[in-house]
Design an enzyme around this catalytic site. Structure first.
Site, PDB file in Angstrom:
ATOM      1  N   ASN A 103       0.866  -0.901  -0.205  1.00 21.25           N
ATOM      2  CA  ASN A 103       0.434  -0.144  -0.043  1.00 21.25           C
ATOM      3  C   ASN A 103       0.963   1.057   0.168  1.00 21.25           C
ATOM      4  O   ASN A 103       0.181   1.596  -0.098  1.00 21.25           O
ATOM      5  CB  ASN A 103      -0.796   0.081   1.163  1.00 21.25           C
ATOM      6  CG  ASN A 103      -0.446  -0.382   2.284  1.00 21.25           C
ATOM      7  OD1 ASN A 103       0.041  -1.192   2.434  1.00 21.25           O
ATOM      8  ND2 ASN A 103      -0.710   0.419   3.170  1.00 21.25           N
ATOM      9  N   ARG A 104       2.187   1.171   0.135  1.00 23.26           N
ATOM     10  CA  ARG A 104       2.652   2.201   0.309  1.00 23.26           C
ATOM     11  C   ARG A 104       4.608   1.507  -0.255  1.00 23.26           C
ATOM     12  O   ARG A 104       4.792   1.011  -0.108  1.00 23.26           O
ATOM     13  CB  ARG A 104       2.876   2.896   1.555  1.00 23.26           C
ATOM     14  CG  ARG A 104       3.328   2.190   2.997  1.00 23.26           C
ATOM     15  CD  ARG A 104       2.950   3.092   3.960  1.00 23.26           C
ATOM     16  NE  ARG A 104       3.167   2.130   5.172  1.00 23.26           N
ATOM     17  CZ  ARG A 104       4.231   1.963   5.908  1.00 23.26           C
ATOM     18  NH1 ARG A 104       5.411   2.732   5.639  1.00 23.26           N
ATOM     19  NH2 ARG A 104       4.908   1.741   6.811  1.00 23.26           N
ATOM     20  N   GLY A 105       5.090   2.948  -0.471  1.00 23.69           N
ATOM     21  CA  GLY A 105       6.780   2.733  -0.260  1.00 23.69           C
ATOM     22  C   GLY A 105       7.233   2.009  -1.960  1.00 23.69           C
ATOM     23  O   GLY A 105       6.490   1.899  -2.613  1.00 23.69           O
ATOM     24  N   ILE A 106       8.037   1.239  -0.822  1.00 19.15           N
ATOM     25  CA  ILE A 106       8.496   0.153  -2.123  1.00 19.15           C
ATOM     26  C   ILE A 106       7.344  -0.817  -2.803  1.00 19.15           C
ATOM     27  O   ILE A 106       7.453  -1.216  -3.749  1.00 19.15           O
ATOM     28  CB  ILE A 106      10.011  -0.503  -1.744  1.00 19.15           C
ATOM     29  CG1 ILE A 106      11.110   0.294  -1.657  1.00 19.15           C
ATOM     30  CG2 ILE A 106      10.322  -1.806  -2.649  1.00 19.15           C
ATOM     31  CD1 ILE A 106      12.324  -0.198  -0.497  1.00 19.15           C
ATOM     32  N   VAL A 164       0.780  -9.838   9.193  1.00 16.86           N
ATOM     33  CA  VAL A 164       1.330 -11.354   8.816  1.00 16.86           C
ATOM     34  C   VAL A 164       1.679 -11.884   9.886  1.00 16.86           C
ATOM     35  O   VAL A 164       2.713 -12.682  10.205  1.00 16.86           O
ATOM     36  CB  VAL A 164       2.931 -10.729   7.673  1.00 16.86           C
ATOM     37  CG1 VAL A 164       2.526  -9.996   6.740  1.00 16.86           C
ATOM     38  CG2 VAL A 164       3.630  -9.762   8.843  1.00 16.86           C
ATOM     39  N   ILE A 211      16.666   4.395   0.075  1.00 16.47           N
ATOM     40  CA  ILE A 211      15.817   4.598  -0.898  1.00 16.47           C
ATOM     41  C   ILE A 211      15.153   5.778  -1.047  1.00 16.47           C
ATOM     42  O   ILE A 211      14.689   5.817   0.186  1.00 16.47           O
ATOM     43  CB  ILE A 211      14.722   3.406  -1.166  1.00 16.47           C
ATOM     44  CG1 ILE A 211      15.744   1.799  -1.235  1.00 16.47           C
ATOM     45  CG2 ILE A 211      14.354   3.754  -2.656  1.00 16.47           C
ATOM     46  CD1 ILE A 211      16.389   2.068  -2.675  1.00 16.47           C
ATOM     47  N   TYR A 213      16.331  -5.427  13.093  1.00 14.99           N
ATOM     48  CA  TYR A 213      16.281  -5.371  11.859  1.00 14.99           C
ATOM     49  C   TYR A 213      17.053  -6.045  11.081  1.00 14.99           C
ATOM     50  O   TYR A 213      16.895  -6.543  10.028  1.00 14.99           O
ATOM     51  CB  TYR A 213      16.130  -3.727  11.717  1.00 14.99           C
ATOM     52  CG  TYR A 213      15.754  -2.959  10.635  1.00 14.99           C
ATOM     53  CD1 TYR A 213      14.578  -3.944  10.189  1.00 14.99           C
ATOM     54  CD2 TYR A 213      16.938  -3.077   9.276  1.00 14.99           C
ATOM     55  CE1 TYR A 213      13.767  -3.202   8.206  1.00 14.99           C
ATOM     56  CE2 TYR A 213      16.035  -2.886   8.231  1.00 14.99           C
ATOM     57  CZ  TYR A 213      14.698  -2.842   7.605  1.00 14.99           C
ATOM     58  OH  TYR A 213      14.292  -2.369   5.940  1.00 14.99           O
ATOM     59  N   ARG A 224      -2.504  -3.473   6.813  1.00 17.74           N
ATOM     60  CA  ARG A 224      -3.530  -3.735   7.571  1.00 17.74           C
ATOM     61  C   ARG A 224      -5.016  -3.277   7.730  1.00 17.74           C
ATOM     62  O   ARG A 224      -5.272  -4.431   8.228  1.00 17.74           O
ATOM     63  CB  ARG A 224      -2.578  -3.489   9.090  1.00 17.74           C
ATOM     64  CG  ARG A 224      -1.363  -4.092   9.226  1.00 17.74           C
ATOM     65  CD  ARG A 224      -0.136  -3.409  10.311  1.00 17.74           C
ATOM     66  NE  ARG A 224      -1.104  -3.930  11.872  1.00 17.74           N
ATOM     67  CZ  ARG A 224      -0.879  -4.702  12.459  1.00 17.74           C
ATOM     68  NH1 ARG A 224       0.094  -5.278  12.026  1.00 17.74           N
ATOM     69  NH2 ARG A 224      -1.471  -4.630  13.586  1.00 17.74           N
ATOM     70  N   LYS A 230      16.300  -8.930   8.517  1.00  9.61           N
ATOM     71  CA  LYS A 230      16.151  -8.884   7.587  1.00  9.61           C
ATOM     72  C   LYS A 230      17.727 -10.191   6.614  1.00  9.61           C
ATOM     73  O   LYS A 230      17.508 -11.042   5.613  1.00  9.61           O
ATOM     74  CB  LYS A 230      17.253  -7.563   7.068  1.00  9.61           C
ATOM     75  CG  LYS A 230      15.765  -6.383   7.106  1.00  9.61           C
ATOM     76  CD  LYS A 230      14.436  -7.165   6.089  1.00  9.61           C
ATOM     77  CE  LYS A 230      13.550  -5.659   6.540  1.00  9.61           C
ATOM     78  NZ  LYS A 230      12.432  -6.042   5.072  1.00  9.61           N
TER      79      LYS A 230
END
Length: 237
Positions: free
Chosen positions: A13-16, A52, A176, A143, A36, A147
């Protein structure tokens, strides 16, 4: 062939994630995205609610997409969160909540997706990681761990299902241009730019085009790879 393929992008729904969904639609994929709230996806995509961290929610989202669009054979696991703080201040909840969303969340999505891929004898899984996953970053132990764990998922999935027409690869973006980088102080942005050989932040379309290639027939012999899209920031990591 893309016209008959259904792609699901989590956090689309947004960004990348949104850029990836829009790019796949532009080349003929039928695309569903999760958010969500179940709202806010790009025009032309089927937007479904999914958390998720909840397997039942993921199952319901997949079932709705399968009912409305058909079997999902392309999955981009993009949904993620941050809870940045230095180790000595990081609570166990700060750590586990990020792992549960970014890493275990990807596991839940992939586990549900592979059922349809096995039936189709074709599948493309792309996990959106980060340069931080292998490069490391102060204040991001949770994080970075989440990742880097995506690499292990992709490579293990490749060894399990690589002979069934299914590939699994990782895209590792650097810094980014998104809402997240836009709010950084100018001084911080300049410090980051100084460490990037390309001398600029990346664009979301550069991530999207990389994903488009990885899910295409052209990349059928590439699996378990980590593709950095970071302007050279993470070389050797």
């Amino acid at each position: 062939m893309t016209e008959s393929r259904i792609a699901l992008v989590t956090g689309g729904n947004r960004g990348i994630g949104r850029a990836i969904a829009e790019d796949l639609m532009a080349v003929g994929y039928r695309v569903a995205v999760t958010s969500r709230s179940g709202e806010g996806g790009p025009e032309g995509a089927l937007t479904v609610a999914a958390d998720v961290t909840d397997s039942a929610s993921i199952d319901a989202a997949f079932s709705r997409v399968e009912e409305e669009l058909g079997p999902i054979t392309v999955v981009v696991a993009n949904a993620g969160i941050t809870q940045d703080t230095l180790l000595l201040r990081m609570s166990e909840d700060d750590f586990t909540s990020v792992i549960d969303t970014n890493l275990t969340g990807a596991f839940r999505v992939i586990k549900r997706a592979t059922k349809g891929m096995l039936r189709a004898k074709f599948g493309r899984v792309v996990l959106i990681s980060s340069v931080v996953g292998l490069y490391g970053s102060p204040g991001q132990i949770n994080y970075a761990a989440s990742k880097s764990g995506l690499v292990g998922i992709a490579r293990s999935l490749t060894r399990e299902l690589g002979g069934r027409g299914i590939t699994a690869n990782v895209v590792a973006p650097g810094f980014i241009e998104t809402e997240m980088t836009a709010v950084l102080p100018e001084e911080t942005q300049q410090q980051y730019l100084a460490s990037i050989p390309a001398g600029r932040f990346g664009r979301v379309d550069e991530i999207a085009k990389t994903v488009r290639w990885l899910v295409s027939d052209d990349s059928g012999y590439i699996s378990g790879a980590v593709i950095p899209v970071d302007g050279g920031l993470g070389m050797g990591h």
